[in-house]
Design an enzyme around this catalytic site. Sequence first.
Site: not given
Ligand SMILES: [Mg+2]
Length: 415
Positions: A13, A109-110
């Site tokens: 992340d 974002d992961e």
């Molecule tokens: Mg993040």
Amino acid sequence: MRRPDTIEHMYLDFDGFFASVEQQIDSRLRGRPVGVIPYVGGTRAILIACSREAKARGVKNIMPVDEAKSICPDLILVPQKPEMYRRAHNALVAEIHAVIPIDTVKSIDELACRLGADDIADPYTLAQRIKRAIRYGIGASITCSMGFAANRHLAKIACAVGKPDGCTVWRPQDMPGPLIRIPLEDVPGVGRRMAQRLAIAGVETTEGLLRLAPKEARALWRNVSGERLWYALHGYAIEAPPSQRGMFGHMRVLPPEGRTLPAARDIARLLAVKAARRMRREGYTSSLLMLHASLKDGWWGRERVMRQVQDDAAVLQSLLLLWSELQTTAGKSRQIFRVGVTLGALTPAGERQLDLLDDDDDDRQRWERLGRAIDGANAKFGRTLVSVGPWDPPKGGNVGGKISFTRIPSAEDFA
Ligand SMILES: [Mg+2]
């Protein structure tokens, strides 16, 4: 069910992703408290992301701008740049992919990876290689945290523990020690609302949740997700339902009388609602809306990051914002030959991260209940009787039923 005796998954992340991308592209922002705000302010401006410097001063995501400014008067506000974040995402994914195959991209974002034998033996070296690839391939402002565990769900929780710039390894033999230190409502899949419900049932800690029988967890959740979560937290090799779907989309060639901007917009709305309906039926939420059109002078496309939504209202709101951009571009040519709407970046609906970007849980759930009622009514009558906003299908019917997207559009499609 299999219970692995070693780590098998890595979850990654990015730390304060939007804000760190801003710092990467503008060196003046580096080392300073930065807050990202929605491009269109709306009535109540809220930070959708903040830099680690801002976090260190007590600023949080989802905080109203006024409040953030009072805590941190020198907070620098920048409007979000979704296309920039999408490009950064693609570049980062490519860098990481050069180190280890990526199993699933979970959101902008992961991402998650399955581990090979070397990585299982030495996850820290893998983490270092990834961090180095990002640092030298993209830039030092963008950092990430990684978690390693027996399954993806535990890896995700481990990942959050080490933020920012962390690397947390939870080997099965160390469990559940580090897990029971996590507050119940911070466990993904529980959340604030569910934590309240659990508290009423006498379950107030993560340890308490682990002590339940799987069937009890199922009963408390009132569906199978409680039981799935129980097995995940106990380190079983439970997989998320296979996410074959990349996206839900529809495109339509416009008839000669329907090539004006207002007519094309109505069609785009219908396509979006159709796509959202199919997505709900298959149990997904989307965090990326794409609008594309064929204009006289060529192909046009834009995308917009959303907050893992599935209701018509949220999708249509994003569509409207994209449409105003199209309108600016198409103003000159005034003719649209083809329009398409695609919902991408899908997540199984049960895995949505509530409250991550926007504290709109109640609103979302209200819209989602309305959406289910509408879908139910329309399914019952076999056609669209109820809709959010106007529903005026073109002659010939079959809105979006003809062509669907089965591939991820490439950057060229948006050029
Ligand atoms: Mg993040």
